[in-house]
Design a protein around this motif. Sequence first.
Motif, PDB file in Angstrom:
ATOM      1  N   VAL A  29      -2.934  -8.406   4.681  1.00 16.14           N
ATOM      2  CA  VAL A  29      -3.917  -9.234   3.975  1.00 16.14           C
ATOM      3  C   VAL A  29      -4.291 -10.429   4.837  1.00 16.14           C
ATOM      4  O   VAL A  29      -5.467 -10.782   4.972  1.00 16.14           O
ATOM      5  N   LYS A  30      -3.284 -11.051   5.469  1.00 16.33           N
ATOM      6  CA  LYS A  30      -3.542 -12.218   6.314  1.00 16.33           C
ATOM      7  C   LYS A  30      -4.358 -11.830   7.546  1.00 16.33           C
ATOM      8  O   LYS A  30      -5.280 -12.548   7.945  1.00 16.33           O
ATOM      9  N   ARG A  31      -4.068 -10.673   8.154  1.00 12.24           N
ATOM     10  CA  ARG A  31      -4.840 -10.219   9.328  1.00 12.24           C
ATOM     11  C   ARG A  31      -6.305  -9.999   8.944  1.00 12.24           C
ATOM     12  O   ARG A  31      -7.208 -10.381   9.684  1.00 12.24           O
ATOM     13  N   GLU A  32      -6.524  -9.382   7.794  1.00 11.32           N
ATOM     14  CA  GLU A  32      -7.886  -9.149   7.335  1.00 11.32           C
ATOM     15  C   GLU A  32      -8.611 -10.460   7.061  1.00 11.32           C
ATOM     16  O   GLU A  32      -9.784 -10.611   7.390  1.00 11.32           O
ATOM     17  N   MET A  33      -7.892 -11.421   6.454  1.00  8.04           N
ATOM     18  CA  MET A  33      -8.480 -12.722   6.159  1.00  8.04           C
ATOM     19  C   MET A  33      -8.865 -13.441   7.457  1.00  8.04           C
ATOM     20  O   MET A  33      -9.957 -13.988   7.577  1.00  8.04           O
ATOM     21  N   LEU A  34      -7.976 -13.397   8.444  1.00 11.07           N
ATOM     22  CA  LEU A  34      -8.260 -14.054   9.724  1.00 11.07           C
ATOM     23  C   LEU A  34      -9.402 -13.358  10.462  1.00 11.07           C
ATOM     24  O   LEU A  34     -10.219 -14.012  11.114  1.00 11.07           O
ATOM     25  N   HIS A  41      -1.236   6.798  -5.048  1.00 12.45           N
ATOM     26  CA  HIS A  41      -2.319   5.819  -5.179  1.00 12.45           C
ATOM     27  C   HIS A  41      -1.784   4.402  -5.006  1.00 12.45           C
ATOM     28  O   HIS A  41      -2.414   3.569  -4.355  1.00 12.45           O
ATOM     29  N   ASP A  42      -0.612   4.116  -5.570  1.00 15.63           N
ATOM     30  CA  ASP A  42      -0.020   2.781  -5.429  1.00 15.63           C
ATOM     31  C   ASP A  42       0.289   2.472  -3.970  1.00 15.63           C
ATOM     32  O   ASP A  42       0.082   1.354  -3.503  1.00 15.63           O
ATOM     33  N   GLU A  43       0.777   3.466  -3.212  1.00 13.82           N
ATOM     34  CA  GLU A  43       1.099   3.248  -1.810  1.00 13.82           C
ATOM     35  C   GLU A  43      -0.161   2.995  -0.996  1.00 13.82           C
ATOM     36  O   GLU A  43      -0.161   2.189  -0.076  1.00 13.82           O
ATOM     37  N   GLU A  44      -1.263   3.701  -1.314  1.00 13.92           N
ATOM     38  CA  GLU A  44      -2.509   3.525  -0.583  1.00 13.92           C
ATOM     39  C   GLU A  44      -3.134   2.168  -0.867  1.00 13.92           C
ATOM     40  O   GLU A  44      -3.723   1.546   0.011  1.00 13.92           O
ATOM     41  N   SER A  45      -3.054   1.703  -2.114  1.00 18.06           N
ATOM     42  CA  SER A  45      -3.698   0.445  -2.473  1.00 18.06           C
ATOM     43  C   SER A  45      -2.836  -0.763  -2.114  1.00 18.06           C
ATOM     44  O   SER A  45      -3.320  -1.886  -2.092  1.00 18.06           O
ATOM     45  N   TYR A  46      -1.560  -0.561  -1.829  1.00 14.72           N
ATOM     46  CA  TYR A  46      -0.681  -1.662  -1.482  1.00 14.72           C
ATOM     47  C   TYR A  46      -0.970  -2.142  -0.066  1.00 14.72           C
ATOM     48  O   TYR A  46      -1.077  -1.345   0.859  1.00 14.72           O
ATOM     49  N   LYS A  47      -1.116  -3.436   0.062  1.00 16.44           N
ATOM     50  CA  LYS A  47      -1.274  -4.028   1.385  1.00 16.44           C
ATOM     51  C   LYS A  47      -0.188  -5.067   1.550  1.00 16.44           C
ATOM     52  O   LYS A  47       0.076  -5.867   0.640  1.00 16.44           O
TER      53      LYS A  47
END
Length: 174
Positions: A21-26, A10-16
């Motif tokens: 994170v920056k690609r998603e924000m852009l 679960h930790d590996e799946e939720s880790y970004k």
Amino acid sequence: MTDNPHDDAHDEESYKSKSQVKREMLALQDLGKELTEMNDGQLGEIPVTGELLDAIHEFQRLRHNEARRRQMQYIGRLMREGDHQSIIDGVARLKDKHNQHIHRQHLVERWREQLMTGDKAQLEAFIAQYPNTDIQHLRSLLRQALKEKSGQKPPAHARKLFRYLLEVLAQDQS
């Protein structure tokens, strides 16, 4: 470390990663940029919050580049906080609707060009494909458009023919 292997997965799946994170924000800022280029009618078809709509209108009002950049970041933040998937879906539906409209316009233009050749087989093909056509009205418009074309006159009847063909195709798709 925990003894439960499901916690590690679960930790590996939720880790970004920071890059992800920056690609998603852009990507959300790019989507926000698309929203700022839309008019009120288009925005009305997309499920945006009042706060986001106000931010978009504020962006459209701003003229200085730095102010617009900061406002775009604010729009991106609002989109991250809200339900951005419904906005993405709304923009996709709007683009699809626009593409269908353009496709219909091109189809009508092709039919008009084919009919304006004066070939009776083309006229029969159109009537066979679109049986709800008012044949007498179509022939009258076509005759007048061809007369204009041969007389080097402005294409008023050709435009009327286009509008009629568009109407016939719209009825057929209903």
